[in-house]
Motif scaffolding. Structure first.
Motif, short mmCIF file in Angstrom:
data_model
loop_
_atom_site.label_atom_id
_atom_site.label_comp_id
_atom_site.label_asym_id
_atom_site.label_seq_id
_atom_site.Cartn_x
_atom_site.Cartn_y
_atom_site.Cartn_z
N ASN A 135 0.92 -1.28 0.09
CA ASN A 135 0.15 0.12 0.06
C ASN A 135 0.89 1.37 0.26
OD1 ASN A 135 -2.57 1.44 -0.06
ND2 ASN A 135 -2.44 1.69 2.24
N ARG A 136 2.05 1.35 -0.61
CA ARG A 136 2.98 2.36 -0.60
C ARG A 136 2.44 3.46 -1.74
NH1 ARG A 136 8.37 -0.74 -1.81
NH2 ARG A 136 7.11 -2.03 -2.94
N GLY A 137 1.81 3.09 -2.48
CA GLY A 137 1.14 4.17 -3.48
C GLY A 137 -0.29 4.52 -3.02
N GLY A 138 -0.88 3.98 -1.92
CA GLY A 138 -2.31 4.31 -1.58
C GLY A 138 -2.44 5.49 -0.58
N LYS A 139 -3.39 5.92 -0.70
CA LYS A 139 -3.71 7.33 0.20
C LYS A 139 -4.84 7.03 1.25
CE LYS A 139 -3.36 10.27 -3.92
NZ LYS A 139 -3.87 11.50 -4.62
N ALA A 140 -5.27 5.82 1.54
CA ALA A 140 -6.05 5.30 2.25
C ALA A 140 -5.55 3.99 2.94
CB ALA A 140 -7.33 5.41 1.98
N PRO A 141 -5.71 3.37 4.24
CA PRO A 141 -5.50 2.43 4.62
C PRO A 141 -6.27 1.17 3.67
CG PRO A 141 -5.91 3.71 6.64
CD PRO A 141 -6.49 4.44 5.22
N VAL A 142 -5.62 0.11 3.61
CA VAL A 142 -6.21 -1.13 2.97
C VAL A 142 -6.18 -2.33 4.18
CG1 VAL A 142 -5.69 -0.48 0.62
CG2 VAL A 142 -4.04 -1.92 1.96
N GLN A 143 -7.13 -3.31 3.82
CA GLN A 143 -7.31 -4.30 4.43
C GLN A 143 -6.35 -5.51 4.25
OE1 GLN A 143 -11.48 -5.02 5.20
NE2 GLN A 143 -11.72 -3.12 6.54
N ILE A 144 -6.06 -6.28 4.90
CA ILE A 144 -5.51 -7.73 4.87
C ILE A 144 -6.23 -8.68 5.76
CG2 ILE A 144 -3.56 -7.37 6.66
CD1 ILE A 144 -1.81 -8.73 4.36
N LYS A 145 -6.32 -9.90 5.35
CA LYS A 145 -6.79 -11.05 5.90
C LYS A 145 -5.94 -12.33 5.68
CE LYS A 145 -11.68 -9.57 5.54
NZ LYS A 145 -13.28 -9.69 5.25
#
Length: 270
Positions: A135-145
């Motif tokens: 998620n280095r290029g993301g602007k918001a948190p992402v989820q991992i399961k």
């Protein structure tokens, strides 16, 4: 009046202190009782596991009347389930008129009992899985399961070679399960595609790693060996154990259908 009031206050303070000490001791005892409590990072996956592990039944046998009589006659403790099974399947017919009748039957050398001296837990016994999110290029948190990528076969075992290993493993399994209250098995499998709904958030500009580990119990103790003889004298019957020896042993016993998770959000690849 002031003296009486001061006395009452002192008594109340003393009672309060005693109550506090008792409560602290109670918490300490409770902590000791929860020595093997499953931590929050460890989840039960029995329902989600795509590989249905068979339920591990403890190999404990209830001795028959004859077996109990023979076991009680021995001066050495006998706990071996396989030896108890043989005694359960045996029958001895005697008569009060069998005066002078004598017989000694050699039943073999056996691991007779196991004494547990140390039981511990390793919640990260073996690494079994890694889930990854970039998620280095993301602007918001992402989820991992958690998603088990490959089937894993986790095996425990004895830490040294020993006579009668299967008998010893059964006795160690019984003692470790009784002490910990955990579902233990020397072998357990986690199937590919096993998932869990637990969510871990990976912040923006971070790499997310979710590691899965198979937990296990470390069991250590002492095995007692001996040569077992069935002795018949007239109408009396007993077990006699000779050449008794002791040997230290340890084992790793996996916790069945449980996974321990470790989550890391990192700026750089790991």
């Amino acid at each position: 009046m002031k003296n009486k009031l001061s006395f009452v206050i002192a008594v109340l303070f003393l009672l309060s202190s005693i109550s506090t000490i008792t409560y602290a001791d109670g918490k300490q005892d409770n902590k000791q009782e929860n020595k093997y409590e499953i931590p929050n990072s460890v989840l039960n996956i029995a329902k989600e596991n795509t590989y249905p592990n068979p339920t591990q039944d403890l190999p404990y046998l209830q001795p028959s009347d004859l077996a109990k009589e023979l076991i009680d006659s021995s001066e050495v403790k006998i706990e071996n389930p396989d030896l108890i099974r043989i005694l359960n399947e045996s029958s001895i017919s005697t008569t009060p008129l069998a005066i002078g009748y004598r017989a000694t039957i050699y039943l073999g050398q056996w691991p007779l009992s196991y004494e547990s001296t140390e039981t511990g837990t390793n919640w990260e016994y073996k690494k079994i899985n890694t889930n990854f999110v970039d998620n280095r290029g993301g602007k918001a948190p992402v989820q991992i399961k958690y998603n088990q990528e490959a089937q894993k076969h986790i095996k425990g075992g004895l830490t040294a070679k020993i006579q009668g290993p299967e008998d010893v493993k059964k006795m160690m399994l019984i003692k470790a399960a009784e002490k910990t209250g955990l579902p233990l098995s020397f072998e357990t499998i986690i199937g590919a595609g096993t998932k869990k709904d637990q969510v871990y958030n990976v912040p923006s500009k971070r790499l997310g790693y979710l590691y899965g580990y198979a937990p296990a119990v470390s069991e250590k103790g002492k095995v007692t060996y001996g040569e077992v003889y069935l002795v018949l004298k007239g109408s009396k019957k007993s077990l006699v154990v000779k050449n008794v020896t002791h040997q230290g042993i340890g084992a790793w016993i996996p916790v069945q259908d449980h996974v321990s998770f470790g989550f890391i959000a990192s700026e750089t690849p790991r």
